[in-house]
Motif scaffolding. Structure first.
Motif, PDB file in Angstrom:
ATOM      1  N   MET A 135      39.969  43.985  53.737  1.00 22.94           N
ATOM      2  CA  MET A 135      40.762  43.869  52.529  1.00 22.94           C
ATOM      3  C   MET A 135      40.991  42.398  52.212  1.00 22.94           C
ATOM      4  O   MET A 135      41.433  41.649  53.082  1.00 22.94           O
ATOM      5  N   PRO A 136      40.691  41.956  51.004  1.00 20.49           N
ATOM      6  CA  PRO A 136      40.894  40.550  50.652  1.00 20.49           C
ATOM      7  C   PRO A 136      42.380  40.174  50.611  1.00 20.49           C
ATOM      8  O   PRO A 136      43.235  41.019  50.360  1.00 20.49           O
ATOM      9  N   LYS A 137      42.629  38.920  50.857  1.00 16.06           N
ATOM     10  CA  LYS A 137      43.980  38.371  50.838  1.00 16.06           C
ATOM     11  C   LYS A 137      44.012  37.206  49.872  1.00 16.06           C
ATOM     12  O   LYS A 137      42.989  36.641  49.518  1.00 16.06           O
ATOM     13  N   ILE A 138      45.203  36.816  49.482  1.00 19.65           N
ATOM     14  CA  ILE A 138      45.381  35.637  48.637  1.00 19.65           C
ATOM     15  C   ILE A 138      45.743  34.469  49.548  1.00 19.65           C
ATOM     16  O   ILE A 138      46.672  34.564  50.350  1.00 19.65           O
ATOM     17  N   TYR A 139      45.002  33.387  49.417  1.00 19.68           N
ATOM     18  CA  TYR A 139      45.242  32.184  50.198  1.00 19.68           C
ATOM     19  C   TYR A 139      45.664  31.042  49.287  1.00 19.68           C
ATOM     20  O   TYR A 139      45.124  30.887  48.192  1.00 19.68           O
ATOM     21  N   ARG A 140      46.631  30.264  49.741  1.00 17.83           N
ATOM     22  CA  ARG A 140      47.010  29.029  49.050  1.00 17.83           C
ATOM     23  C   ARG A 140      46.403  27.881  49.842  1.00 17.83           C
ATOM     24  O   ARG A 140      46.673  27.727  51.032  1.00 17.83           O
ATOM     25  N   VAL A 141      45.564  27.096  49.179  1.00 17.93           N
ATOM     26  CA  VAL A 141      44.885  25.961  49.801  1.00 17.93           C
ATOM     27  C   VAL A 141      45.498  24.690  49.222  1.00 17.93           C
ATOM     28  O   VAL A 141      45.486  24.489  48.006  1.00 17.93           O
ATOM     29  N   ARG A 175      46.664  22.184  44.686  1.00 17.30           N
ATOM     30  CA  ARG A 175      47.099  23.424  45.315  1.00 17.30           C
ATOM     31  C   ARG A 175      46.410  24.550  44.555  1.00 17.30           C
ATOM     32  O   ARG A 175      46.635  24.746  43.370  1.00 17.30           O
ATOM     33  N   LEU A 176      45.534  25.261  45.249  1.00 16.66           N
ATOM     34  CA  LEU A 176      44.765  26.346  44.656  1.00 16.66           C
ATOM     35  C   LEU A 176      45.154  27.668  45.278  1.00 16.66           C
ATOM     36  O   LEU A 176      45.496  27.728  46.457  1.00 16.66           O
ATOM     37  N   GLU A 177      45.051  28.718  44.486  1.00 14.80           N
ATOM     38  CA  GLU A 177      45.204  30.067  45.006  1.00 14.80           C
ATOM     39  C   GLU A 177      43.871  30.766  44.824  1.00 14.80           C
ATOM     40  O   GLU A 177      43.363  30.846  43.708  1.00 14.80           O
ATOM     41  N   VAL A 178      43.295  31.222  45.925  1.00 16.34           N
ATOM     42  CA  VAL A 178      41.986  31.863  45.886  1.00 16.34           C
ATOM     43  C   VAL A 178      42.036  33.156  46.702  1.00 16.34           C
ATOM     44  O   VAL A 178      42.884  33.331  47.569  1.00 16.34           O
ATOM     45  N   VAL A 179      41.112  34.044  46.403  1.00 10.74           N
ATOM     46  CA  VAL A 179      41.012  35.317  47.105  1.00 10.74           C
ATOM     47  C   VAL A 179      39.866  35.236  48.104  1.00 10.74           C
ATOM     48  O   VAL A 179      38.793  34.731  47.774  1.00 10.74           O
ATOM     49  N   SER A 201      48.880  32.146  39.899  1.00  8.43           N
ATOM     50  CA  SER A 201      47.672  32.309  39.102  1.00  8.43           C
ATOM     51  C   SER A 201      47.510  33.760  38.639  1.00  8.43           C
ATOM     52  O   SER A 201      47.459  34.678  39.456  1.00  8.43           O
ATOM     53  N   GLU A 202      47.417  33.963  37.331  1.00 13.21           N
ATOM     54  CA  GLU A 202      47.224  35.307  36.791  1.00 13.21           C
ATOM     55  C   GLU A 202      45.854  35.860  37.162  1.00 13.21           C
ATOM     56  O   GLU A 202      45.708  37.055  37.376  1.00 13.21           O
ATOM     57  N   ASP A 203      44.853  34.997  37.264  1.00 15.76           N
ATOM     58  CA  ASP A 203      43.507  35.442  37.634  1.00 15.76           C
ATOM     59  C   ASP A 203      43.492  36.064  39.024  1.00 15.76           C
ATOM     60  O   ASP A 203      42.842  37.080  39.258  1.00 15.76           O
ATOM     61  N   VAL A 204      44.201  35.470  39.937  1.00  8.89           N
ATOM     62  CA  VAL A 204      44.256  35.973  41.313  1.00  8.89           C
ATOM     63  C   VAL A 204      44.981  37.314  41.344  1.00  8.89           C
ATOM     64  O   VAL A 204      44.561  38.240  42.033  1.00  8.89           O
ATOM     65  N   LYS A 205      46.046  37.445  40.582  1.00  9.74           N
ATOM     66  CA  LYS A 205      46.785  38.703  40.542  1.00  9.74           C
ATOM     67  C   LYS A 205      45.913  39.824  39.994  1.00  9.74           C
ATOM     68  O   LYS A 205      45.927  40.950  40.506  1.00  9.74           O
TER      69      LYS A 205
END
Length: 78
Positions: free
Chosen positions: A1-7, A18-22, A63-67
């Motif tokens: 299951m993918p998770k959301i990561y803050r880099v 600061r990025l939010e990626v899946v 990030s709306e894209d990540v959501k």
């Protein structure tokens, strides 16, 4: 299951990000961050320093894209 990561990191040019990626694993999130920052700002991997990678909940994501990506049940490729 993918998770959301803050880099979180910075570039040698002084830019902080600061990025939010899946991703499935933290390694996937770091690779995506290198790809995005490098292509947007024409930087090589040696010019990008990753300081922190952490898992965040969907409620914490800005990030709306990540959501939206986290709400997708399946992907069909043609």
């Amino acid at each position: 299951m993918p998770k959301i990561y803050r880099v979180v990191g910075e570039a040698t040019t002084g830019m902080k990000f600061r990025l939010e990626v899946v991703g499935e694993k933290p390694y996937d999130a770091v690779e995506k961050a290198y790809s995005l920052i490098g292509s947007r700002h024409k930087l090589s991997r040696t010019q990008i320093r990753i300081r922190e990678v952490s898992v965040i909940s969907p409620e914490e994501a800005r990030s709306e894209d990540v959501k939206i990506l986290m709400n997708i049940d399946k992907v069909i490729r043609y």
